[in-house]
Design an enzyme around this catalytic site. Structure first.
Site, mmCIF file in Angstrom:
data_model
loop_
_atom_site.group_PDB
_atom_site.id
_atom_site.type_symbol
_atom_site.label_atom_id
_atom_site.label_comp_id
_atom_site.label_asym_id
_atom_site.label_seq_id
_atom_site.Cartn_x
_atom_site.Cartn_y
_atom_site.Cartn_z
ATOM 1 N N ASP A 59 0.857 -1.189 0.000
ATOM 2 C CA ASP A 59 0.000 0.000 0.000
ATOM 3 C C ASP A 59 0.893 1.239 0.000
ATOM 4 O O ASP A 59 1.072 1.897 1.021
ATOM 5 C CB ASP A 59 -0.901 -0.028 1.233
ATOM 6 C CG ASP A 59 -1.912 1.107 1.210
ATOM 7 O OD1 ASP A 59 -1.934 1.883 0.235
ATOM 8 O OD2 ASP A 59 -2.680 1.212 2.180
ATOM 9 N N LYS A 61 0.463 3.934 -2.005
ATOM 10 C CA LYS A 61 -0.256 5.143 -2.438
ATOM 11 C C LYS A 61 0.658 6.003 -3.320
ATOM 12 O O LYS A 61 0.776 7.219 -3.127
ATOM 13 C CB LYS A 61 -0.780 5.922 -1.238
ATOM 14 C CG LYS A 61 -1.762 5.100 -0.387
ATOM 15 C CD LYS A 61 -3.093 5.747 -0.241
ATOM 16 C CE LYS A 61 -4.115 4.892 0.494
ATOM 17 N NZ LYS A 61 -3.660 3.993 1.553
ATOM 18 N N ASP A 64 3.490 9.901 -7.909
ATOM 19 C CA ASP A 64 4.603 10.676 -8.454
ATOM 20 C C ASP A 64 4.561 10.621 -9.973
ATOM 21 O O ASP A 64 3.644 10.033 -10.559
ATOM 22 C CB ASP A 64 5.934 10.138 -7.897
ATOM 23 C CG ASP A 64 6.963 11.249 -7.694
ATOM 24 O OD1 ASP A 64 7.072 12.138 -8.579
ATOM 25 O OD2 ASP A 64 7.649 11.239 -6.664
ATOM 26 N N PRO A 66 5.568 9.406 -13.785
ATOM 27 C CA PRO A 66 5.686 8.008 -14.205
ATOM 28 C C PRO A 66 7.047 7.380 -13.887
ATOM 29 O O PRO A 66 7.114 6.264 -13.365
ATOM 30 C CB PRO A 66 5.432 8.083 -15.717
ATOM 31 C CG PRO A 66 4.505 9.257 -15.876
ATOM 32 C CD PRO A 66 4.969 10.257 -14.844
ATOM 33 N N ALA A 168 -12.362 -0.711 13.456
ATOM 34 C CA ALA A 168 -12.001 0.453 14.267
ATOM 35 C C ALA A 168 -12.513 1.754 13.653
ATOM 36 O O ALA A 168 -12.873 2.688 14.364
ATOM 37 C CB ALA A 168 -10.494 0.511 14.470
#
Lengths: 211, 211
Positions: A59, A61, A64, A66, A168
């Site tokens: 993960d 995320k 930026d 390529p 949660a």
């Protein structure tokens, strides 16, 4: 069919491996984020794969240009990751740079308050991007099941929906599946439980019963 | 006043430290990105600071929920980073989670083709976010100096503009400063040069002459 993804957001190598070992029987996949990679080194990905023998989602995320996305994802796929999570908002060239190297999962919606400023207003464009790029899946939060239904209604059928925010953060696993999610991502409810294995089993059974 | 930032996008620890040592005299700061951190470990930040004795910018392009941004930035500030680059796109709570821990630099514009899909249409909102959050600076590319002028005209005076895209990507250092940039970020032109020190000196003098 297993539908539970463990968000393994603990930061010590030993603890991460221990929880992975205890819960793997009830999981479809394990998801790791930057804090564990920073704390334990990128080699933790291979160790987790060897310990749990499950698909591993990184993960990251990524958001930026390529070339940088390609360099970062390259190192993480090399380390053994099966899927890399990448933002759609940096555009399809940035997503495709990662997809050329392996399977991607695209963020099309987030649920924290700040997501209302730029991400949520862009959701239709982000879904269209996903439909064009054809990733393995997209990320859409369980805290608002009606948003999962909406995204499911617009998204190509073969693209999976992975949904964090269960437990949660208040989302319901059952409602997320009913709304159209394919996999449910759970973190704290499992790894902060006194018995992570038992908690994973419960969630797995809840998900099996929901379908 | 020094205005040159070296984007140290090499991936081996020894080579990174060597180039930092050779060029530091002509730099305001050194910028590192994920590939070097993955390749050399987060400890490279402290080593670079000790070697070059300059401000260090961690170009993480953070784009996660507030709690995850906080955890990642926390580890990188702890490692010695002076500034962390964070996306504005994920909203002000995600940015503020990092700013509570140290200085931030916000991405308000990017220049790769895919930036035209979501980032560039959001530029006014991203500038407003920066004006509200009051970061040390913002990132805006040198490949389109007219965009730097536009951003400068809308941005609070005390917020710095750092501009990548000079050199290998085609932007001019002089034009970027004339358009209102405060610092120019250069990578390949320096670290792929046969003489990185000499190239850094040339760029430094060009920037000094431009003001």
């Amino acid at each position: 069919m297993k539908r539970l993804v463990l968000a393994l957001d603990v930061y010590e190598r030993e603890r991460a491996l221990e929880i992975a070992r205890e819960t793997s029987e009830y999981l479809w996949a394990i998801k790791v984020n930057w804090p564990l990679i920073l704390g334990a080194g990128v080699g933790i990905i291979k160790e987790l794969k060897e310990t749990a023998n499950l698909p591993l989602i990184a993960d990251l995320k990524l958001a930026d240009i390529p070339n940088t996305n390609r360099l970062v994802a390259g190192k993480v796929f090399e380390a053994g990751a099966d899927y890399v999570i990448v933002h759609g908002f940096t555009g399809r060239d940035s997503v495709n740079a990662v997809k050329e190297l392996g399977e991607v999962i695209i963020v099309v919606e987030m649920s924290h308050p700040g997501a209302g400023e730029f991400i949520q207003p862009a959701v239709d464009g982000l879904i269209k991007l996903a439909n064009d790029v054809r990733p393995f899946g997209v990320i859409a939060p369980a805290t608002r099941p009606e948003r999962i239904s909406y995204i499911r209604s617009k998204l190509r059928g073969e693209i999976k929906i992975l949904t964090p925010g269960v437990g949660a953060q208040g989302g319901s696993a059952k409602k997320a599946l009913e709304a159209g999610a394919d996999y449910v991502i759970v973190g704290r409810s499992v790894y902060e439980s006194r018995n992570p294995r038992e908690k994973a089993r419960e969630l797995h059974e809840e998900l099996m019963g929901a379908i």
